[in-house]
Design an enzyme around this catalytic site. Structure first.
Site, short mmCIF file in Angstrom:
data_model
loop_
_atom_site.label_atom_id
_atom_site.label_comp_id
_atom_site.label_asym_id
_atom_site.label_seq_id
_atom_site.Cartn_x
_atom_site.Cartn_y
_atom_site.Cartn_z
N TYR A 1 0.83 -1.22 0.00
CA TYR A 1 0.00 0.00 0.00
C TYR A 1 0.87 1.27 0.00
O TYR A 1 0.60 2.22 -0.73
CB TYR A 1 -0.90 -0.05 1.23
N LYS B 1 0.83 4.13 -2.82
CA LYS B 1 0.46 5.51 -2.48
C LYS B 1 1.60 6.49 -2.76
O LYS B 1 1.34 7.66 -3.10
CB LYS B 1 0.01 5.58 -1.01
N1 CAA Z 1 11.45 -12.58 9.02
C1 CAA Z 1 11.04 -13.34 10.04
N2 CAA Z 1 10.31 -12.89 11.09
C2 CAA Z 1 10.00 -11.57 11.09
C3 CAA Z 1 10.42 -10.70 10.05
C4 CAA Z 1 11.16 -11.24 8.99
N3 CAA Z 1 11.57 -10.49 7.96
N4 CAA Z 1 9.94 -9.45 10.34
C5 CAA Z 1 9.26 -9.54 11.50
N5 CAA Z 1 9.30 -10.82 11.96
C6 CAA Z 1 8.64 -11.33 13.14
C7 CAA Z 1 8.64 -10.37 14.28
O1 CAA Z 1 9.83 -10.48 15.04
C8 CAA Z 1 7.42 -10.83 15.06
O2 CAA Z 1 7.75 -11.97 15.81
P1 CAA Z 1 7.25 -12.17 17.36
O3 CAA Z 1 5.78 -12.41 17.25
O4 CAA Z 1 8.00 -13.39 17.78
O5 CAA Z 1 7.60 -10.92 18.05
C9 CAA Z 1 6.48 -11.26 13.95
O6 CAA Z 1 7.27 -11.53 12.82
C10 CAA Z 1 5.49 -10.18 13.55
O7 CAA Z 1 4.57 -10.11 14.54
P2 CAA Z 1 3.61 -8.88 14.71
O8 CAA Z 1 2.61 -9.31 15.72
O9 CAA Z 1 4.35 -7.63 14.92
O10 CAA Z 1 2.98 -8.74 13.27
P3 CAA Z 1 1.69 -9.35 12.61
O11 CAA Z 1 2.12 -10.19 11.50
O12 CAA Z 1 0.74 -9.93 13.58
O13 CAA Z 1 0.99 -8.03 12.03
C11 CAA Z 1 0.81 -5.86 11.06
C12 CAA Z 1 1.66 -6.81 11.88
C13 CAA Z 1 0.67 -6.40 9.64
C14 CAA Z 1 1.52 -4.52 11.01
C15 CAA Z 1 -0.59 -5.76 11.70
O14 CAA Z 1 -0.47 -5.37 13.04
C16 CAA Z 1 -1.46 -4.75 11.00
O15 CAA Z 1 -2.03 -5.03 9.97
N6 CAA Z 1 -1.54 -3.53 11.56
C17 CAA Z 1 -2.29 -2.43 10.97
C18 CAA Z 1 -1.48 -1.76 9.91
C19 CAA Z 1 -2.06 -0.43 9.57
O16 CAA Z 1 -1.91 0.56 10.28
N7 CAA Z 1 -2.75 -0.33 8.43
C20 CAA Z 1 -3.33 0.91 8.05
C21 CAA Z 1 -4.73 0.62 7.63
S1 CAA Z 1 -5.61 2.13 7.33
C22 CAA Z 1 -5.13 2.61 5.83
O17 CAA Z 1 -4.40 1.99 5.17
C23 CAA Z 1 -5.70 3.93 5.37
C24 CAA Z 1 -4.62 4.93 5.16
O18 CAA Z 1 -4.47 5.38 4.03
C25 CAA Z 1 -3.84 5.46 6.29
#
Ligand code: CAA
Length: 253
Positions: free
Chosen positions: A154, A158
């Site tokens: 996204y 954008k």
């Molecule tokens: N390789 C392996 N592991 C990785 C990694 C990688 N490259 N990167 C991260 N990880 C791990 C992390 O260490 C973490 O592990 P732990 O659980 O052991 O700590 C895990 O992967 C990620 O866990 P999270 O719980 O942080 O992440 P998630 O997958 O559950 O979700 C997210 C994260 C996608 C950001 C989710 O919280 C989300 O969707 N949030 C909302 C995002 C947002 O704000 N969207 C805006 C919507 S509104 C809009 O878009 C309108 C606008 O114009 C503004």
């Protein structure tokens, strides 16, 4: 302005949210409005609201990222409402995920709707603006263009729309056509509501939490964005082109 001489605007993704508020606002401003969304039936509610307020509107169903459908939608608007000289590229979807878990399909659909969709709709509509020697294009970017965790797809789309906007401004300016982008911050819509649900947060407390981080101390509403679109498409904004305005209750988000 009488119905027969009203300028015609197309708003994509106008069944709900920012698109619906923008369609209503442009109708209030005197435009005949094509309310475009993926399914024509979904666009009817916005059309009815415009007509109930005394405006003129047409429901159009199209996948903006499909070349034939985008061209057919613009052709239909030109035939049934008149040549479109305002285009608001608002249609958008989110497929949030961390990069390492993001599927090819989640990348592709976001590019398809935002970037390919805006390109195809603009390419189809611009001819009518060139013919009229007057036009206004407004593209919906986002504060996510500056980077947002979980939105590699996204944010890329954008940010891409900002470059698209600036190039349109350069190419089309001599024909009386302006192109600008709006980058909304947190706006209360079904899209942000779905985000709250997906991450397991209660909507009211999610809105309060987001509002607490916004300088003007409230969440945005679709009408905040519609107001800025109204400015960009106005007659008096003819010397404003290639700009990105962050409408986010503060300088960043
Ligand atoms: N390789 C392996 N592991 C990785 C990694 C990688 N490259 N990167 C991260 N990880 C791990 C992390 O260490 C973490 O592990 P732990 O659980 O052991 O700590 C895990 O992967 C990620 O866990 P999270 O719980 O942080 O992440 P998630 O997958 O559950 O979700 C997210 C994260 C996608 C950001 C989710 O919280 C989300 O969707 N949030 C909302 C995002 C947002 O704000 N969207 C805006 C919507 S509104 C809009 O878009 C309108 C606008 O114009 C503004």
């Amino acid at each position: 302005m009488s119905e027969s001489t009203a300028r015609v605007a197309i708003v994509t993704g106008a069944a709900r949210g920012i698109g619906a508020a923008t369609a209503l606002r442009l109708a209030q401003d005197g435009f005949a409005v094509a309310v475009l969304d993926l399914k024509e039936d979904d666009a009817r509610g916005t059309v009815e609201a415009i007509e109930a307020a005394g405006g003129r509107a047409l429901a159009v169903g199209a996948d903006v990222g499909d070349a034939e459908q985008a061209q057919a939608a613009v052709d239909r608007v030109a035939a049934e409402l008149g040549p479109p000289v305002v285009l608001v590229n608002n249609a958008g979807v989110t497929r949030d995920n961390m990069l390492f878990k993001m599927s090819d399909a989640d990348w592709d659909i976001v590019m398809h709707v935002h970037l390919r969709g805006s390109f195809l709709m603009t390419r189809a509509a611009q001819k009518h603006m060139i013919d009229a020697k007057w036009g206004r294009i407004v593209n919906l970017s986002s504060t996510s263009a500056l980077g947002n965790r979980g939105q590699a797809n996204y944010a890329t789309a954008k940010a891409g729309l900002q470059g698209f906007t600036k190039t349109l401004a350069i190419e089309l300016g001599k024909f009386g056509v302006t192109a600008n982008a709006i980058a909304p911050g947190f706006i209360q819509t079904e899209m942000t509501k779905a985000t709250a649900e997906r991450i397991g947060e209660d909507w009211e407390s999610y809105v309060q939490k987001r509002a607490a981080a916004i300088p003007v101390a409230r969440a945005g509403v679709p009408e905040d964005i519609a107001h800025t679109v109204s400015f960009f498409v106005s007659e008096g904004a003819g010397f404003v082109s290639g700009q990105v305005v962050y409408v986010a209750g503060g300088p960043k988000n």
